[in-house]
Design a protein around this motif. Structure first.
Motif, PDB file in Angstrom:
ATOM      1  N   LEU A 198       0.636  -1.235  -0.096  1.00 19.29           N
ATOM      2  CA  LEU A 198      -0.156  -0.173  -0.031  1.00 19.29           C
ATOM      3  C   LEU A 198       0.801   1.143  -0.007  1.00 19.29           C
ATOM      4  O   LEU A 198       1.670   1.464   0.915  1.00 19.29           O
ATOM      5  CB  LEU A 198      -0.763   0.015   1.387  1.00 19.29           C
ATOM      6  CG  LEU A 198      -1.767   1.356   1.641  1.00 19.29           C
ATOM      7  CD1 LEU A 198      -2.649   1.612   0.465  1.00 19.29           C
ATOM      8  CD2 LEU A 198      -2.515   1.384   2.811  1.00 19.29           C
ATOM      9  N   GLN A 199       0.514   2.101  -1.071  1.00 20.46           N
ATOM     10  CA  GLN A 199       1.482   3.248  -0.959  1.00 20.46           C
ATOM     11  C   GLN A 199       0.643   4.619  -0.679  1.00 20.46           C
ATOM     12  O   GLN A 199      -0.561   4.631  -1.190  1.00 20.46           O
ATOM     13  CB  GLN A 199       1.992   3.703  -2.631  1.00 20.46           C
ATOM     14  CG  GLN A 199       2.766   4.801  -2.645  1.00 20.46           C
ATOM     15  CD  GLN A 199       2.791   5.508  -4.101  1.00 20.46           C
ATOM     16  OE1 GLN A 199       2.140   5.452  -4.791  1.00 20.46           O
ATOM     17  NE2 GLN A 199       4.075   5.751  -4.299  1.00 20.46           N
ATOM     18  N   GLY A 200       0.997   5.143   0.522  1.00 16.83           N
ATOM     19  CA  GLY A 200       0.000   6.282   0.918  1.00 16.83           C
ATOM     20  C   GLY A 200      -0.780   5.882   2.257  1.00 16.83           C
ATOM     21  O   GLY A 200      -1.315   4.695   2.215  1.00 16.83           O
ATOM     22  N   PHE A 201      -0.600   6.482   3.285  1.00 15.03           N
ATOM     23  CA  PHE A 201      -1.451   6.162   4.348  1.00 15.03           C
ATOM     24  C   PHE A 201      -1.914   7.757   5.115  1.00 15.03           C
ATOM     25  O   PHE A 201      -1.994   7.970   6.286  1.00 15.03           O
ATOM     26  CB  PHE A 201      -0.309   5.697   5.578  1.00 15.03           C
ATOM     27  CG  PHE A 201      -1.019   4.781   6.553  1.00 15.03           C
ATOM     28  CD1 PHE A 201      -1.829   3.503   6.084  1.00 15.03           C
ATOM     29  CD2 PHE A 201      -0.974   5.099   7.833  1.00 15.03           C
ATOM     30  CE1 PHE A 201      -2.346   2.739   6.892  1.00 15.03           C
ATOM     31  CE2 PHE A 201      -1.788   4.541   8.919  1.00 15.03           C
ATOM     32  CZ  PHE A 201      -2.286   2.985   8.231  1.00 15.03           C
ATOM     33  N   GLY A 202      -2.654   8.264   4.061  1.00 13.03           N
ATOM     34  CA  GLY A 202      -3.412   9.430   4.467  1.00 13.03           C
ATOM     35  C   GLY A 202      -4.960   9.081   4.551  1.00 13.03           C
ATOM     36  O   GLY A 202      -5.405   7.920   4.883  1.00 13.03           O
ATOM     37  N   ASN A 203      -5.796   9.884   4.134  1.00  4.62           N
ATOM     38  CA  ASN A 203      -7.137  10.059   4.413  1.00  4.62           C
ATOM     39  C   ASN A 203      -7.688   8.429   3.314  1.00  4.62           C
ATOM     40  O   ASN A 203      -8.164   7.796   4.143  1.00  4.62           O
ATOM     41  CB  ASN A 203      -7.664  11.154   3.702  1.00  4.62           C
ATOM     42  CG  ASN A 203      -9.403  11.222   3.777  1.00  4.62           C
ATOM     43  OD1 ASN A 203      -9.667  10.265   4.300  1.00  4.62           O
ATOM     44  ND2 ASN A 203      -9.668  12.431   3.804  1.00  4.62           N
TER      45      ASN A 203
END
Ligand SMILES: NC(=O)c1ccc[n+]([C@@H]2O[C@H](COP(=O)([O-])OP(=O)(O)OC[C@H]3O[C@@H](n4cnc5c(N)ncnc54)[C@H](O)[C@@H]3O)[C@@H](O)[C@H]2O)c1
Length: 423
Positions: free
Chosen positions: A219-224
């Motif tokens: 998983l790339q990205g751990f924002g909203n």
């Protein structure tokens, strides 16, 4: 805008996608020429008084791509590298996304060129309110409805709603979506794009014969979006083995402790994953994550991540585009040649705008839905859109990206035909 050689320009990628889909669908160029040009592009330059008393100039954009199927709809992004071609492409993708989901909206996108990390809360508020005042004649519940995107949030939507209401002399919660609950926001809006992406991952897994229970995910990205996608995929039994954000990346063969990480980022500096520890967790390079040998590579960060070079090295079985435009036009060609299935952004991340639509409907009716109503309707729309796109792809023997564009184009062209051209 129409340079056929510049494939890294995101708006050019959108035009290329549109042309390819139109050709397969048997549409003539005149049938959809109106979709090649945004209906309106607004750029505003304005001063903001900083905390030290100095004035600083800022630039904001709003691109309104299409209002054929309903009011313009799309997020606001605060980013130092924001440029007009990016905003144009994001606005166009919104038009196609809303048409794939079959919700009554057109497409728009906007933002301010700024680095939010350098701004205090008071500066952020003044910046947001001044930008809103500058574009106030062009937004409204039946005109154009902004929402959160990268580096914007429910607080920023509150300031926009408040500024709009004061300047227009009305109470108009439907002018923005993604508001806090106490300002007329909806249950389930936060993280809806990520939850929707998990529903789409579940559907494609079933079609591909992959058991999501135990399936490996990078998983790339751990924002909203990334956080909600991770949480939902974890609940569905998937094993998230690699994960990154702007602060770094890590790998854990047995699966990253998602509940623990979600708890950690609640209080970590700028909600970043840096500093999280767990047995068996090893740091990796951000780029290595894109090349991880996994069942699913879920992209939930920025555009232009899967370039031609990266596409040659992707080892995932299926790419899930939870971000907007994470694959370049050239990168996509390589993935198709290599037979790697990609579930396109205009289908995968539509959960965000779908629940925004629910929020707006509740605002217009002065009603509040419960969580079950939100989730049932989100599930219904996501599964229906997935099935329409998947069936189109099977019928025409084409990748799902082309299929999604065809589903959207057909709806847009039919509506435009029924409306006719005026003035
Ligand atoms: N927020 C929504 O409702 C929504 C809806 C649909 C689509 N999207 C799209 O999803 C994507 C993510 O949006 P968001 O709202 O989660 O933004 P966000 O700002 O909350 O999160 C972005 C994440 O990406 C990470 N990131 C940024 N650059 C990176 C890099 N080079 N390498 C690795 N990680 C990086 C950040 O650290 C952060 O974890 C964007 O493309 C956005 O347009 C968002």
């Amino acid at each position: 805008m129409e340079n056929n050689n510049n494939n890294s320009n995101p708006y050019q990628s959108l035009l290329n996608q549109m042309d390819e889909a139109a050709k397969i669908a048997g549409l003539e160029p005149d049938d959809y020429i109106f979709l090649r040009y945004p209906e309106r592009e607004i750029t505003v330059n304005f001063p903001v008084k900083m905390d030290d008393g100095q004035l600083r100039m800022f630039t904001g954009h709003r691109v309104q791509h299409s209002s054929i199927r309903g009011p313009y709809k799309g997020g606001l992004r605060y980013h130092p590298n924001l440029d007009m071609d990016e905003v144009r492409a994001l606005a166009g993708w919104m038009t196609f996304k809303c048409a794939v989901a079959d919700i009554p909206y057109g497409g728009a996108k906007g933002g301010i060129v700024c680095d939010p990390c350098e701004l205090s809360d008071y500066e952020m508020e003044r910046l947001t309110r001044t930008y809103t005042a500058k574009i106030v004649d062009f937004i409204g519940p039946s005109i154009d409805i902004p929402a959160p995107d990268i580096n914007t949030n429910a607080q920023i939507m509150s300031w926009i709603m408040d500024t709009y209401g004061k300047l227009e002399g009305c109470y108009a919660p439907g002018v923005v979506t993604g508001k806090p609950l106490e300002m007329g926001g909806s249950l389930g809006r936060q993280g809806a794009a990520g939850r929707g992406a998990a529903i789409i991952t579940r559907e494609i897994a079933a079609k591909a014969g992959i058991n999501l229970e135990g399936a490996s995910v990078a998983l790339q990205g751990f924002g909203n979006v990334g956080r909600a996608a991770a949480e939902s995929l974890h609940l569905l039994g998937a094993r998230i083995v690699a994960l990154c954000d702007i602060s770094g990346a890590f790998y854990c063969k047995t699966g990253i402790d998602i509940p623990g990480l979600l708890e950690y980022v609640k209080t970590s500096p700028r909600h970043l994953i840096k500093g999280f520890t767990q047995d068996g967790l090893t740091p990796i390079d951000n780029d290595d994550l894109l090349r991880a040998k996994v069942d699913f590579l879920v992209l939930a960060a920025m555009e232009n991540q899967i370039t031609r070079k990266v596409a040659k090295e992707v080892q995932a079985r299926i790419l899930v585009e939870a971000a907007n435009g994470p694959t370049t036009y050239e990168g996509n060609k390589i993935l198709v040649e290599r037979g790697i299935t990609t579930v396109p952004d205009i289908l995968t991340n539509s959960g965000g705008v779908v629940v925004s639509y629910f929020e707006w409907v509740q605002n217009m009716q002065h009603m509040a839905w419960d969580m079950e109503t939100i989730n049932c309707n989100l599930e219904r729309i996501m599964v229906q859109s997935f099935n329409e796109v998947y069936t189109m792809a099977e019928k025409k023997d084409i990748p799902m990206r082309e299929a999604a564009y065809i589903v959207a184009l057909k709806r847009l062209v039919a509506t435009q035909k029924a409306r006719g051209f005026f003035p």
